[in-house]
Design an enzyme around this catalytic site. Sequence first.
Site, PDB file in Angstrom:
ATOM      1  CG  ASP A   1      -9.991   0.780 -26.415  1.00  0.00           C
ATOM      2  OD1 ASP A   1      -9.767   0.754 -27.637  1.00  0.00           O
ATOM      3  OD2 ASP A   1     -10.140   1.828 -25.771  1.00  0.00           O
TER       4      ASP A   1
ATOM      5  CG  ASP B   1      -9.533   6.575 -30.812  1.00  0.00           C
ATOM      6  OD1 ASP B   1     -10.087   5.574 -31.293  1.00  0.00           O
ATOM      7  OD2 ASP B   1      -9.247   6.688 -29.603  1.00  0.00           O
TER       8      ASP B   1
END
Lengths: 417, 417, 417, 417
Positions: free
Chosen positions: D209, D149
């Site tokens: 996201d 990430d």
Amino acid sequence: MITSLILASALALVPTQVLAADNGLAITPQMGWNTWNKYGCNIDEQLILDAAKSIVSSGLKDYGYNYVIIDDCWQKNKREKNKELLPDPTKFPRGMKALVDDIHDMGLKVGIYSSAGTLTCGGHIASLGYEETDAKTWAKWGMDYLKYDNCYNQGQSGTPKLSYDRYKAMSDALNNTGRPILYSLCNWGEDGPWNFASTIANSWRMSGDIYDNFNRADPACPCETYDCLLPGFRCSVMNIINKAVAVGQKARSGGWNDLDMLEVGNGGMSHEEYRLHYTMWAALKSPLLLGNDVTNMTSETKEIIMNKEVIAVNQDSSYSPAVRMWVKGDQQMFSGNLANNTQVVILLNAGDKAAKMTATWDDIWFYSQPHVDASKSIEVRDLWKKQSLGNFTDRISLDVPAHGVRMIKFMDSAQSS
Amino acid sequence: MITSLILASALALVPTQVLAADNGLAITPQMGWNTWNKYGCNIDEQLILDAAKSIVSSGLKDYGYNYVIIDDCWQKNKREKNKELLPDPTKFPRGMKALVDDIHDMGLKVGIYSSAGTLTCGGHIASLGYEETDAKTWAKWGMDYLKYDNCYNQGQSGTPKLSYDRYKAMSDALNNTGRPILYSLCNWGEDGPWNFASTIANSWRMSGDIYDNFNRADPACPCETYDCLLPGFRCSVMNIINKAVAVGQKARSGGWNDLDMLEVGNGGMSHEEYRLHYTMWAALKSPLLLGNDVTNMTSETKEIIMNKEVIAVNQDSSYSPAVRMWVKGDQQMFSGNLANNTQVVILLNAGDKAAKMTATWDDIWFYSQPHVDASKSIEVRDLWKKQSLGNFTDRISLDVPAHGVRMIKFMDSAQSS
Amino acid sequence: MITSLILASALALVPTQVLAADNGLAITPQMGWNTWNKYGCNIDEQLILDAAKSIVSSGLKDYGYNYVIIDDCWQKNKREKNKELLPDPTKFPRGMKALVDDIHDMGLKVGIYSSAGTLTCGGHIASLGYEETDAKTWAKWGMDYLKYDNCYNQGQSGTPKLSYDRYKAMSDALNNTGRPILYSLCNWGEDGPWNFASTIANSWRMSGDIYDNFNRADPACPCETYDCLLPGFRCSVMNIINKAVAVGQKARSGGWNDLDMLEVGNGGMSHEEYRLHYTMWAALKSPLLLGNDVTNMTSETKEIIMNKEVIAVNQDSSYSPAVRMWVKGDQQMFSGNLANNTQVVILLNAGDKAAKMTATWDDIWFYSQPHVDASKSIEVRDLWKKQSLGNFTDRISLDVPAHGVRMIKFMDSAQSS
Amino acid sequence: MITSLILASALALVPTQVLAADNGLAITPQMGWNTWNKYGCNIDEQLILDAAKSIVSSGLKDYGYNYVIIDDCWQKNKREKNKELLPDPTKFPRGMKALVDDIHDMGLKVGIYSSAGTLTCGGHIASLGYEETDAKTWAKWGMDYLKYDNCYNQGQSGTPKLSYDRYKAMSDALNNTGRPILYSLCNWGEDGPWNFASTIANSWRMSGDIYDNFNRADPACPCETYDCLLPGFRCSVMNIINKAVAVGQKARSGGWNDLDMLEVGNGGMSHEEYRLHYTMWAALKSPLLLGNDVTNMTSETKEIIMNKEVIAVNQDSSYSPAVRMWVKGDQQMFSGNLANNTQVVILLNAGDKAAKMTATWDDIWFYSQPHVDASKSIEVRDLWKKQSLGNFTDRISLDVPAHGVRMIKFMDSAQSS
């Protein structure tokens, strides 16, 4: 009297020895033929030799198309122990030098391709970190031209400095060989090569890849202006023209905006569309690199790519790209300085219907304001019809086909003294 | 009572010794004359001497135009063995020092030009990497001013840091000479010089190059706001004004937004358009650098550039650029603080028809809200008519010509205590 | 059952010791008073002491306003020989420590100001390159808070890395003092501090400077979204709200988006506008830093800034900024999680006419979909009227004044299990 | 005959050993299950073991879902003295290796999560600066996959180079372990990973996201195109699709655009919306990573995620993402090459009403122009109905539900020789 028109020209009159890659090449935009648009990776020695022979026999060479450029997929899958990059032996069984010699013997020059990355766009070995080695190899083979792509560049982009440094490494390597090698930078306009490339390269691509279509929007070419973070490919002819108008100001003798290789003759556009395509590439001073099958050309294709008067606009010693003087809906008018006080004008109709378009002396010589003599009678020549249209005063109105152009030359200037 | 108006002014009251290039120059925007807009590369000693003489004899000097700036194309094609850059001996047969001395003897100052790149925009030798050498040379010649351009900068741009570092090298070099040399940074607004340049330069260009036109869109000047990756050239007067309004906030005594040199008198605009052009350059606190033939001026040109009251707005000790208070279609209203509690207001009509425009006390002194006394009677003076228009209360309505302005001065403030 | 609402909350439940500047401060948004909005550079010891006393005597301290922050213009014009930066002796004749001690004795904390540049925005000596020295000095004086600005930053911006490195130097220096000092980063949103600042600072400004106006467009604040190359100043309340909605997602306990200091009570907005302003700053979890004259407040001002229920929303232990759930023309609806399963909802009417606005359970608890029970009856409390509006099912409709809000609290959640 | 279609395919035929992370993985897009979308931080050994068992028992494994990926919140709060990062002992009492062994024994592979920052997005210890240590640890545990990430990255972004260097450090570390570990880069599209990541990672996220919604605009996902400075979260399915169309061109075998994990079965969308979601993820060659509760699936969920023919499109050996051929208001048509001269076509209706949509042979095989045989009769198979629709000539018209798709396969090509 001094006018802004003359000032603009002054920029093009800079001694060529100090500009571009300092190699004295591409005084006018390069012309030639490239394997990619038609054949992609399906290339080999025979195909290229056949093309070269046809360039001579068809007369293309006499029109100025003198570079035969081998694009991607010529490479072996691995560097030699001495780090040299050799050609794929199944495609080029005699090696590269023999092929280059053969083409040189025809009076043509030869170009090669690599990428300023770890791999080429086709996934073959590329030259980032091997600039000196590869430049030497190409010089040894007798190469006259390098097209240098941007794939797999290890993130070395995002500021002009990162791109400049990466491409300068190859510029230096080419110059270090001692052989004059035309350097065609191909980073699709990232980081503004029109600003950073003119001292290191002879031309720079200013958009994503062309495809053989007039004006279709494609998600793979998402930008509509020069300012673009994802240049992509499948950019239509009109897409590229609309990007090129902003950067025309940056072209110089020895350093040209490259609108990408030509699609004329590849079948995706109409005759009028191809004529428009070729006209604009010529007038905007793009390199003129054929991308069709030169061993098998229709008369329509030949009519477009073998027009001495149109090519002369591209190769004119004024070195000035035509400028878009106005846009009115689907219609655009371009005007460009030519040598000997002559002027090229293009009436472009991107619309779906034929239209009568008018260009006034005030618009054509706008940059000479306030010194334009609208009453001046000037002979106008149609460069595609190859005939004089007679003399005109103040303005000229012409029928322009749908998706087409009229390309005319003014034999004198309306600029008053 | 403290108000935001006073706070805003506080920024301009900062001691000048710590701002800008720390050289104590350009306390108010510089004024002068520059060779480029009229003559481009066609310059020589005689032309410049003639201009300097005319600046004195015409009275321009007395109006404050005191810098004579030699723009591009003064250079020899090669540096000397000691790396010095000399002038082209055919253009400047006596060398530069003799010319500078002559101009100094007339009570004027002299400026020179180079680029923070390998070449100037005109393709001549430039100063990147030779900052110390060239600064010393110019100081030796007695130069008082440097215009420092952005061409051929080797990709050293794209972040404020890259641009700052490149331009700071010359700032340091100039300061190191010990001679006060006004530093005019010219990178066309790339990377936001309004943010990074105020500690190193006395002014910074904030747009692409001007051309002698009121409001024509040109593909070579593709941006419409300050935020621009391709500043270009052929930017119209209205194009530059519309970019300048956002960055006016960054001007300081000793560090000014430069809207580019003036075109008044060069023939591409009407008298009203030139008046608007000069009015806005003055009110936005741009340097006022004439670009016309000062040896041969019409009375109309003189009327514009020799107006003491308009020049006084530019040189006012409040150091505050006028702010655009509103836009209504083609109409804009600007208001700016002046010393002694006076205020300049401009009613600008970019439309094609004359219009009556109104400015209210609430709009003019908007930043003094809630302390505006709309009932206050204030004398208003017309700076172009050079006469009082009488006293007004609450608002003023004036006829404004097409493509024109009314520039008025309020002799008192409507701000209440 | 796990839902995305809970997941979102999980982000706020991260142990505070590892976030922000690792100093354990600003667990909820800081509250206090700052000299700038009202007094600008016109500050001295007496003014600040008077303000501090009024903060105690007026009861503001009891509402949580506990930081007294000395903004720009406290500095001497020169560093000492040991490089220390001292206060202007005419403004602070006893030095800073005595003043800080006095304010500490009142049970308040004290903040100071500098810039991550060579000069502050007001042109005073700043701290770039002197981070350790200045942090030690401030710690020695007993400072509890630093507002750290962005002016004159030497071009050290343009990538998150350049900004991060510059601001981290001060973060490290503050931590090295051993004294807990709340670090308020103020770079106006450049390079996205919501991404890079949360590990080094307790709050970060996310826009240009506020001014005392509801919704006026101003050329000095040219952007309308968070993505902005020229943050500027004179940003209206609605301009800042419309920028803040995108970055609300980045707020964390210990690291807050700072919407700039409050203008309530400064006179440029109506009572309803000030109520809207304060409501949104509270709900979006901005620091609540008064900017008015706290020694002389109207009852209207007090009504807004001394509302325990509204302040409780800002200081709620859910640490979740309200989210804009929809925009319909001039109307916006916000919903935010509060502790104990309660919810704050704001109906905002930026239009010029009063309007009836409706929020449905589906919209308010949208992030709990598909687990929303529209048939649930929930008590709704009006936080400005300080009274219950009764119970509602499925939706609530309220009259909202022009340029105003209704701020209501749901005493239970419609999220079903 | 060579056509651009074949040229395009050539890019996908590059030998896989030289692409991506050079690890030979993700020849087709990875498939599996990830803990985050359903469980967020609420994970432990038992939950993951139960999921793994259900993946086997439900038959999901046989459909190709073979990676079980442990997302954020598995970590202890502190590194060991030897700098190793261990799992939270309350959640993973046996440590990670035992769990991995158990899952391996089921014939499945295991993935782990970290961030190229100092903290993960959930605020746990992350791997920036500990790449070698952590990669070794994961290899020791037997991990087969890393999702990496972008949170708390210390400002190390803003140019492709900064992002590339940061992510390459982990790529090298993974390769150095000697264990083949699929590298899933997750920087939300910042700095264009489609350009810089293909030589270092097997997939890269290209947007903010996802959340479980069809097309709602959300302020936390402020961009509508691939070019985005604040990727954010709560991006709807249509938001992600509209971003993905531009970057599809960059997908390669071994290097895929990751459209984020699937929401099918989580309850926020209708059955038709989920079908559309899954269809487009499959056709655009996104990794197919389930995000639902696999221990408790409705038959509707199973119908979508267990369709062999749809999965076969995703895993097809042509490696070519479907391309959006046109947009007409709410309607979009996609066409993608499949192996054996077959073609997938999707008619997507994002509108609120069912619609009849038509795809012509010319549009479907547009990139084969001018070699399309509109008169060719071709069998068309409906991949969701799992039945042939019969043979069609020139065009096909189908009813498409609101917020739905028709996904059909052409059993032959209309491209003529």
